[in-house]
Design an enzyme around this catalytic site. Structure first.
Site, PDB file in Angstrom:
ATOM      1  NE  ARG A  65      -3.815  -2.345   0.276  1.00  0.00           N
ATOM      2  CZ  ARG A  65      -4.437  -2.972  -0.711  1.00  0.00           C
ATOM      3  NH1 ARG A  65      -4.086  -2.743  -1.966  1.00  0.00           N
ATOM      4  NH2 ARG A  65      -5.418  -3.829  -0.465  1.00  0.00           N
ATOM      5  CG  ASP A 306      -4.360 -11.184  -3.375  1.00  0.00           C
ATOM      6  OD1 ASP A 306      -3.815 -10.064  -3.403  1.00  0.00           O
ATOM      7  OD2 ASP A 306      -5.442 -11.419  -3.950  1.00  0.00           O
TER       8      ASP A 306
END
Length: 430
Positions: A65, A306
């Site tokens: 992120r 993931d």
């Protein structure tokens, strides 16, 4: 110096289990043998009696992120979460803000990782500029700067000609294409798997063919271009069949699936549990069984997490407004042990291959191996320990785990990377 006593060493499926002590000096394994002499004044001594020691893990698909979404996760917090789960090499996807679609952004990720991460962080570059699916990104320059793969993960490259060109460039630059396979013409507006649960909840479904038709397309393109195609987060039985067929044809295709797809079904979303909203969606028990069989046969090469952190405000909303994704670093090994070893009879050595040998081979790295002279990258695992996944114990900045409240077997107790103790007896030190 570090001395690990009474280690039960598991290197791979094919190596015999070795019982010995391990002496680590600086960043390397100096000696493996019986009854290595202890010197408590000069070394840290770890007793591994009743536990197993194996190479540390590699994840070729995660989301850190940073930059742009640091309120969900950042390189430091994500790396610490990975270390807590036994991962010492992770590959972060390019869907940041701005996206990792050029040389400078790849350099930034590497710089930030060197600055704040206790483990190895490898950037994945974008296939297309801005992840817009319109124009190829700087594939060659990104490879030069250190990108280990290219992907538009989170989005599918819908233009088949553009995808073909990406595969051609990837072949010339010897870099794999990690494909997020989702036909958005079929999946648009979908929330969960199209089927029984979508019918009774009234949530719009995503048909399974949204994944498999793009997998079929990309396999044919990879066959034509003779490129390395890696299909990520495989979730359906049809996809497994297509990948098996492609390998029989001799196509250079590899694939991964995730812990949640081999353990959970669409029924997790009953009660509108937004932590179970993932993309691709959780499927049926038949799909779970097909994925497990695919792992057993080697059709699916490895496991990726993931790891997709989201702030609680993005999950504590109506289901159709909630973000898709679950965190996964800290539960990955335990889920695999619980659902593959305990429930389906997998050998523990197979798990080592799924989390170490095979993912590293896919991105062109040699495997972590517990041998004299090799880097000291290892984990010590208590295979008997049972633990409940609780929000307060999660290291990640975000707590959106689909496994919250679930009881798992096996726990990564100690993690060593390049001779440094990152986690010891369940306590993170990095």
């Amino acid at each position: 110096m570090i001395l690990i006593k009474n280690a039960q060493i598991i290197n791979s499926l094919h190596d015999k289990v070795e019982k010995a002590d391990i002496l680590i000096v600086d960043d390397k394994i100096k000696k493996i043998g019986k009854d290595i002499e202890e010197n408590p004044e000069k070394m840290t001594i770890i007793d591994a009696s009743g536990k197993v020691v194996m190479p540390s893990f590699t994840d070729i698909h995660c989301h850190l992120r940073e930059p742009g979404f640091e309120y969900k996760e950042d390189i430091k917090s994500g790396s610490r979460s990975a270390a807590a789960g036994g991962f010492t090499t992770i590959c972060c996807m390019p869907n940041t803000n701005p996206p990792v679609d050029n040389r400078a952004m790849v350099a930034y990720i590497k710089y930030r990782a060197r600055e704040v991460s206790p483990i190895e962080v490898l950037p994945v570059g974008a296939i297309t500029k801005g992840l817009l699916g319109e124009e190829l990104a700087e594939i060659g320059f990104m490879k030069e700067e250190g990108a280990i793969a290219i992907s538009d993960d989170g989005k599918c490259v819908m233009n088949a000609n553009l995808m073909k060109n990406a595969l051609l460039y990837s072949r010339d630059f010897s870099i794999p294409v990690i494909s997020h396979c989702e036909d958005t013409n079929l999946s648009e507006g979908g929330q969960i798997n199209l089927g029984y649960v979508s019918t009774i909840t009234g949530l719009r479904g995503i048909p399974r063919e949204a994944e498999s038709v793009i997998i079929a397309r990309d396999i044919l393109l990879a066959k034509e271009t003779k490129s390395h195609l890696h299909i990520t987060h495989v979730s359906t039985k049809e996809s497994v069949r297509l990948i098996k067929m492609a390998k029989e044809w001799g196509v250079n295709v590899t694939a991964d699936t995730c812990p949640h797809y081999i353990s959970l079904t669409e029924e997790e979303v009953l009660g509108f549990n937004t932590n179970a909203k993932v993309n691709p969606p959780l499927r049926t028990q038949e799909d779970v069984e097909a994925l497990i069989e695919g792992l057993k046969e080697g059709v699916i090469d490895c496991i990726s997490t993931d790891h997709a952190p989201h702030h609680k405000d993005e999950k504590n909303v109506e289901f159709n407004l909630a973000a898709s994704g679950t965190i996964g670093f800290e539960t990955a090994f335990s889920v695999l042990f619980t659902y593959l070893v305990e429930k389906n009879g997998f050998d523990i050595g197979k798990i080592v291959e799924l989390l170490n040998h095979n993912p590293r081979k896919i991105i062109g790295l040699s495997p972590n191996v517990l041998k004299e002279g090799e880097k000291a990258n290892l984990v010590i695992v208590d295979l008997k320990k049972k633990w409940e996944v609780k929000e307060e114990n999660i290291v990640s900045k975000s707590k959106n785990s689909v496994f919250l409240g679930k009881l798992l077997t096996s726990y990564v107790e100690t993690v060593i990377y390049n001779g440094k103790i990152l986690k010891k007896d369940g306590v993170l030190n990095c």
